[in-house]
Design an enzyme around this catalytic site. Structure first.
Site, short mmCIF file in Angstrom:
data_model
loop_
_atom_site.label_atom_id
_atom_site.label_comp_id
_atom_site.label_asym_id
_atom_site.label_seq_id
_atom_site.Cartn_x
_atom_site.Cartn_y
_atom_site.Cartn_z
CB SER A 136 -0.87 0.06 1.15
OG SER A 136 -1.89 1.21 1.46
CE LYS A 162 -4.80 -0.05 0.22
NZ LYS A 162 -5.65 -0.89 1.33
CG LEU A 163 -1.20 3.90 -6.68
CD1 LEU A 163 -1.35 4.87 -7.91
CD2 LEU A 163 0.24 4.15 -6.11
CE LYS A 164 -4.11 3.49 2.22
NZ LYS A 164 -5.25 3.00 2.61
CG ASP A 190 -7.99 2.13 0.44
OD1 ASP A 190 -9.12 2.76 0.68
OD2 ASP A 190 -7.18 1.40 1.58
CG ASN A 192 -8.26 4.91 3.67
OD1 ASN A 192 -7.18 4.90 2.96
ND2 ASN A 192 -8.61 4.00 4.56
CD GLU A 215 -9.04 -0.82 0.22
OE1 GLU A 215 -8.08 -1.44 -0.44
OE2 GLU A 215 -9.32 -1.05 1.40
CG ASP A 240 -10.87 -1.19 4.64
OD1 ASP A 240 -11.41 -1.72 5.58
OD2 ASP A 240 -9.66 -0.47 4.65
CE LYS A 264 -7.71 -2.70 6.42
NZ LYS A 264 -7.86 -1.08 6.42
N GLY A 292 -4.43 -4.41 5.59
CA GLY A 292 -3.71 -4.30 6.42
C GLY A 292 -3.68 -3.06 7.38
C1 NPQ Z 1 -6.58 0.57 4.65
N1 NPQ Z 1 -4.32 0.16 5.53
O1 NPQ Z 1 -6.73 -0.31 3.88
C2 NPQ Z 1 -5.53 0.76 5.54
C3 NPQ Z 1 -5.64 1.95 6.39
C4 NPQ Z 1 -4.64 2.34 7.46
C5 NPQ Z 1 -2.11 -0.61 4.43
O2 NPQ Z 1 -3.48 0.83 3.54
C6 NPQ Z 1 -1.71 3.36 11.14
C7 NPQ Z 1 -2.41 2.10 11.60
C8 NPQ Z 1 -1.75 3.76 10.13
C9 NPQ Z 1 -3.36 1.63 10.65
C10 NPQ Z 1 -2.97 4.09 7.87
C11 NPQ Z 1 -3.20 0.37 4.40
C12 NPQ Z 1 -2.47 3.36 9.06
C13 NPQ Z 1 -3.52 2.21 9.58
C14 NPQ Z 1 -3.79 3.53 7.04
C15 NPQ Z 1 -4.47 1.93 8.62
O3 NPQ Z 1 -7.55 1.36 4.52
MG MG Z 2 -8.50 0.40 3.05
#
Ligand code: NPQ
Ligand code: MG
Length: 370
Positions: A136, A162-164, A190, A192, A215, A240, A264, A292
Site C-alpha cells: 500500500s 495499491k495507491l492511496k 484506496d 479511505n 476501495e 473496507d 481485516k 493491513g
Molecule cells: C486501509 N491500510 O486499507 C488501511 C488503512 C490504514 C495498509 O492501506 C496506522 C495504523 C496507520 C493503521 C493508515 C493500508 C494506518 C493504518 C492507514 C491503517 O485502509
Molecule cells: Mg482500506
C-alpha cells in the site's frame, strides 16, 4: 482453559517513512499487544490494530486498552469453560469494540493452538504455504516521489501496488504509474472514504486505467452511493471500512455495493469472524483479500495464516516487515519472489523477541484479574 495473567503492552515502532492516507499522516505505529497466560502454562499473543486516534475507525488505542481491562477480561475470566471459539459469544454483551475483541480472541487462539500443537493456518483451513503479497503506497508530495517509491516496491518484487487516493490525488498518480510501469502491473486504489456522491462522474474516469478495484470511496455507512458507483463503473468496487461483520458483508453484496471484500480481522472482531466472511464470499463467488493495519510481526503472522485460505484470491496488504519498520518486534518477514511464507509453527507461529519488544516498549500494564 482459564486465563491466569494478562499483560497489556504498548509499543511504538518508528516507520521507515511517513505513511499518508486521506485521513492523516503516521510517522510511528503505536500498537497494543495482549500477552495472556493460561492455567496450562501457555502464553498467547494478540495484537490490537486500533490506531492512536479514532480516524480510520471509531476505536482508538487507549480506549481499546480500557475496554479490554474493564469489560472484556472480566467476562472471560469468569467463565469456567473458556475457549477461543466461545470468546466472541461471551464478549457479545459488550457492544462494538471489535478491534479490542479481536486482539483478545487472537491471544486465546494463539494460546489454545500452541497447547494443541496446531498452527493458526491449519486451524483456519489454509491451503497454501506462502502467499503473494502487495504493498500500500501512501499519498506523496509529488508524482516524482511516487514513481520512485513504486519503482522500489516493484523492484523488491511486490505482486501488486495499491495507491492511496483522495480528491486532488487520483487520476494523475494512477496515470503516471500506468505510463511509467505499463498495463501488466496489478494496480488498485484506496480512498479511505474521501469522496462524496458528487464525485461519481469523476471516479468513473478511473475506468481508463484497468484497475483491479477501487476501495471504499465513500463513507462507511453509505452503501447506497457505493451501489450507485458500482452500477456505473467497470472497475470493481471493494469495501473496507463499511464491513464490520459477516452480516455487513451479506448486506453489502445483496445491495450491490461491492463485488470484492477487504477482510481485516481487527475491523470485524477477530479471525473467526474473518473466516466466516471468507466462507460466505467464497460460496457466493466473491473474491476477498486480506487488508493491513501496519501490524507488527504478530498481526502480520496471523494475517498470513488467514490469507492462505482458498478464497483469498487477490494479494493482501501484508508487506514485508521492512516496508514499514526498521526493526520489528519479531523476526522480520522477508519477501521471497513477491510472496511471504505462512508461519507453520503452533499458534500464530511467532512471538516477540525480548530485545525487539524491549526496544519498542512504551508501557506494560499488568491487569488485575477477578
Ligand atoms: C486501509 N491500510 O486499507 C488501511 C488503512 C490504514 C495498509 O492501506 C496506522 C495504523 C496507520 C493503521 C493508515 C493500508 C494506518 C493504518 C492507514 C491503517 O485502509
Ligand atoms: Mg482500506
Amino acid at each position: 482453559m482459564k486465563i491466569e495473567q494478562v499483560a497489556l503492552h504498548e509499543v511504538a515502532l518508528p516507520l521507515v517513512s511517513p505513511f499518508r492516507t486521506s485521513v492523516g499522516v503516521q510517522e510511528h505505529r503505536v500498537a497494543l499487544l495482549v500477552e495472556l497466560r493460561t492455567d496450562d502454562g501457555v502464553t498467547g499473543w494478540g495484537e490490537c490494530v486500533a490506531e492512536e486516534d479514532p480516524s480510520y475507525a471509531s476505536e482508538y488505542l487507549s480506549g481499546a486498552r480500557e475496554v479490554i481491562r474493564r469489560f472484556l477480561l472480566p467476562v472471560l475470566t469468569a467463565d469456567p469453560r473458556l475457549s477461543a471459539a466461545r470468546a466472541a459469544e461471551l464478549m457479545k454483551p459488550v457492544r462494538g469494540h471489535r478491534m479490542a475483541k479481536a486482539a483478545v480472541e487472537m491471544a486465546l487462539l494463539d494460546a489454545e493452538l500452541r497447547r494443541a500443537g496446531i498452527s493458526l493456518a491449519e486451524h483456519l483451513g489454509a491451503v497454501r504455504e506462502s502467499v503473494p503479497v502487495g504493498v500500500s503506497v501512501g499519498i506523496m508530495d509529488s508524482l516524482d516521489e511516487l514513481i520512485t517509491a513504486v519503482d522500489g516496491y516493484l523492484g523488491a518484487g511486490y505482486a501488486r501496488i495499491k495507491l492511496k487516493i483522495e480528491p486532488g490525488w487520483d487520476l494523475e498518480p494512477v496515470a503516471a504509474v500506468r505510463e511509467t510501469f505499463g498495463s501488466a502491473v496489478a494496480l488498485q486504489v484506496d480512498a479511505n472514504t474521501a469522496y462524496s456522491p458528487v464525485d461519481l462522474a469523476h471516479l468513473r474516469k478511473l475506468d481508463a486505467f484497468g484497475l483491479t478495484l477501487i476501495e471504499q470511496p465513500f463513507a462507511p455507512d453509505d452503501l447506497e452511493t457505493h451501489a450507485r458507483l458500482a452500477a456505473r463503473i467497470d472497475t470493481p468496487v471493494c469495501l473496507d471500512e463499511s464491513i464490520t461483520s459477516a452480516r455487513d458483508a451479506v448486506t453489502a453484496l445483496r445491495q450491490g455495493a461491492c463485488s470484492i471484500v477487504n477482510v481485516k480481522p481487527g475491523r470485524v472482531g477477530g479471525y473467526l469472524e474473518a473466516r466466516r466472511i471468507h466462507d460466505l464470499c467464497q460460496a457466493a463467488g466473491v473474491p476477498v483479500w486480506c487488508g493491513g493495519m501496519l501490524e507488527t510481526g504478530l498481526g502480520r503472522a496471523a494475517n498470513l495464516a488467514l490469507a492462505a485460505l482458498p478464497g483469498f484470491t487477490l494479494p493482501g496488504d501484508i508487506s514485508a516487515s521492512a516496508r514499514y519498520f526498521h526493526r520489528d518486534i519479531t523476526d522480520p518477514f522477508v519477501l521471497e519472489g513477491g510472496r511471504l511464507r505462512v508461519p507453520s509453527g503452533p499458534g500464530i507461529g511467532i512471538a516477540p523477541d525480548a530485545a525487539g519488544l524491549a526496544a519498542a516498549l512504551v508501557t506494560t500494564d499488568l491487569v488485575p484479574l477477578g
